[in-house]
Enzyme design. Structure first.
Site, PDB file in Angstrom:
ATOM      1  N   ASP A  42       0.854  -1.186   0.000  1.00 18.75           N
ATOM      2  CA  ASP A  42       0.000   0.000   0.000  1.00 18.75           C
ATOM      3  C   ASP A  42       0.894   1.241   0.000  1.00 18.75           C
ATOM      4  OD1 ASP A  42      -3.211   0.572   1.003  1.00 18.75           O
ATOM      5  OD2 ASP A  42      -1.769   2.230   1.098  1.00 18.75           O
ATOM      6  N   ILE A  43       0.511   2.235  -0.772  1.00 20.09           N
ATOM      7  CA  ILE A  43       1.335   3.444  -0.903  1.00 20.09           C
ATOM      8  C   ILE A  43       1.340   4.255   0.394  1.00 20.09           C
ATOM      9  CG2 ILE A  43      -0.402   5.084  -1.768  1.00 20.09           C
ATOM     10  CD1 ILE A  43       1.617   5.766  -4.013  1.00 20.09           C
TER      11      ILE A  43
ATOM     12  N   GLU B   1     -12.350   3.284  -1.396  1.00 14.15           N
ATOM     13  CA  GLU B   1     -12.007   4.417  -2.253  1.00 14.15           C
ATOM     14  C   GLU B   1     -11.608   4.003  -3.660  1.00 14.15           C
ATOM     15  OE1 GLU B   1      -9.598   7.339  -0.316  1.00 14.15           O
ATOM     16  OE2 GLU B   1     -11.391   7.864   0.838  1.00 14.15           O
ATOM     17  N   VAL B   2     -11.040   2.817  -3.800  1.00 14.37           N
ATOM     18  CA  VAL B   2     -10.608   2.363  -5.135  1.00 14.37           C
ATOM     19  C   VAL B   2     -11.594   1.299  -5.616  1.00 14.37           C
ATOM     20  CG1 VAL B   2      -8.758   1.316  -6.477  1.00 14.37           C
ATOM     21  CG2 VAL B   2      -8.195   2.866  -4.594  1.00 14.37           C
TER      22      VAL B   2
ATOM     23  N   HIS C 231      -6.952  -5.687   2.178  1.00  9.21           N
ATOM     24  CA  HIS C 231      -5.810  -5.158   2.920  1.00  9.21           C
ATOM     25  C   HIS C 231      -5.281  -6.260   3.823  1.00  9.21           C
ATOM     26  CE1 HIS C 231      -6.732  -0.738   2.261  1.00  9.21           C
ATOM     27  NE2 HIS C 231      -7.935  -1.250   2.047  1.00  9.21           N
TER      28      HIS C 231
ATOM     29  N   ASN D  32     -12.836  -3.229   2.454  1.00 14.09           N
ATOM     30  CA  ASN D  32     -13.840  -2.172   2.550  1.00 14.09           C
ATOM     31  C   ASN D  32     -14.766  -2.281   1.346  1.00 14.09           C
ATOM     32  OD1 ASN D  32     -12.742  -0.937   4.894  1.00 14.09           O
ATOM     33  ND2 ASN D  32     -11.136  -0.013   3.635  1.00 14.09           N
TER      34      ASN D  32
ATOM     35  N   HIS E  19     -10.014  -5.065  -3.407  1.00 16.64           N
ATOM     36  CA  HIS E  19      -8.702  -5.244  -2.787  1.00 16.64           C
ATOM     37  C   HIS E  19      -8.909  -5.675  -1.353  1.00 16.64           C
ATOM     38  CE1 HIS E  19      -9.968  -1.037  -2.697  1.00 16.64           C
ATOM     39  NE2 HIS E  19      -9.395  -0.926  -1.500  1.00 16.64           N
TER      40      HIS E  19
HETATM   41  P1  5GP Z   1      -9.762   1.495   0.343  1.00 17.77           P
HETATM   42  O1  5GP Z   1     -10.018   2.711   1.172  1.00 17.77           O
HETATM   43  O2  5GP Z   1     -10.342   1.610  -1.043  1.00 17.77           O
HETATM   44  O3  5GP Z   1     -10.103   0.212   1.032  1.00 17.77           O
HETATM   45  O4  5GP Z   1      -8.192   1.414   0.188  1.00 17.77           O
HETATM   46  C1  5GP Z   1      -7.484   1.931  -0.904  1.00 17.77           C
HETATM   47  C2  5GP Z   1      -6.011   1.838  -0.568  1.00 17.77           C
HETATM   48  O5  5GP Z   1      -5.290   2.027  -1.758  1.00 17.77           O
HETATM   49  C3  5GP Z   1      -5.533   2.879   0.437  1.00 17.77           C
HETATM   50  O6  5GP Z   1      -4.999   2.223   1.580  1.00 17.77           O
HETATM   51  C4  5GP Z   1      -4.489   3.674  -0.349  1.00 17.77           C
HETATM   52  O7  5GP Z   1      -3.390   4.042   0.436  1.00 17.77           O
HETATM   53  C5  5GP Z   1      -4.100   2.711  -1.456  1.00 17.77           C
HETATM   54  N1  5GP Z   1      -3.664   3.338  -2.682  1.00 17.77           N
HETATM   55  C6  5GP Z   1      -4.277   4.360  -3.335  1.00 17.77           C
HETATM   56  N2  5GP Z   1      -3.605   4.671  -4.453  1.00 17.77           N
HETATM   57  C7  5GP Z   1      -2.553   3.813  -4.526  1.00 17.77           C
HETATM   58  C8  5GP Z   1      -1.503   3.650  -5.473  1.00 17.77           C
HETATM   59  O8  5GP Z   1      -1.398   4.332  -6.484  1.00 17.77           O
HETATM   60  N3  5GP Z   1      -0.601   2.660  -5.204  1.00 17.77           N
HETATM   61  C9  5GP Z   1      -0.699   1.874  -4.082  1.00 17.77           C
HETATM   62  N4  5GP Z   1       0.249   0.939  -3.938  1.00 17.77           N
HETATM   63  N5  5GP Z   1      -1.674   2.011  -3.179  1.00 17.77           N
HETATM   64  C10 5GP Z   1      -2.590   2.972  -3.397  1.00 17.77           C
END
Ligand code: 5GP
Length: 125
Positions: free
Chosen positions: A39-40, A105-106, A112, A97, A110
């Site tokens: 994760d970034i 958010e994405v 985690h 999530n 995914h």
């Molecule tokens: P969500 O909130 O959708 O469950 O988690 C999305 C995750 O994607 C976040 O923890 C965020 O830090 C990670 N993320 C967003 N953009 C990128 C990216 O470009 N590269 C990587 N490796 N992680 C990302």
């Protein structure tokens, strides 16, 4: 901004672009069914994202539409990543999530994978 988990799949999402090699990622595992990368914005000493290779918006979409082979391949990959990283004995946490209330958010499924320290209570109160 959290997504609507019922939206159609968007081929322009960040993880679709990572899968196509258009954006970099620090890969820790890659096979026919899954890609795992750091994760970034790590929220634990180990914070890995595991994604399926197929076009699935969320856990809901994946659990409803993915083939048995895709589901088995993805679940096995998540377990394998945790084992390969030595996380089984100390323990770890999985989190997916889904949609607005889940804080997703994405819009590509995914999971985690958190580890590397005691992770405390499951949810902030
Ligand atoms: P969500 O909130 O959708 O469950 O988690 C999305 C995750 O994607 C976040 O923890 C965020 O830090 C990670 N993320 C967003 N953009 C990128 C990216 O470009 N590269 C990587 N490796 N992680 C990302």
């Amino acid at each position: 901004m959290p997504i609507d988990a019922t939206q159609p799949y968007d081929d322009g999402n960040i993880f679709a672009r990572i899968l196509r090699g258009e954006l970099p990622s620090t890969t820790v595992y890659d096979d026919e069914h899954a890609l795992a990368f750091h994760d970034i914005t790590a929220q634990a000493p180990v914070h890995i994202l595991v994604i399926p290779k197929g076009r699935y918006v969320s856990w809901d979409d994946f659990s409803a539409r993915a083939t048995t082979e895709e589901i088995a391949g993805f679940v096995r990959a998540v377990g394998r990543v945790a084992r390969d990283l030595g996380l089984v004995a100390p323990g770890y946490r999985l989190l997916a999530n889904v949609g607005s209330h889940g804080g997703q958010e994405v819009p590509h499924l995914h999971v985690h994978l958190f580890g590397g320290r005691s992770l405390g209570p499951m949810l902030a109160r």
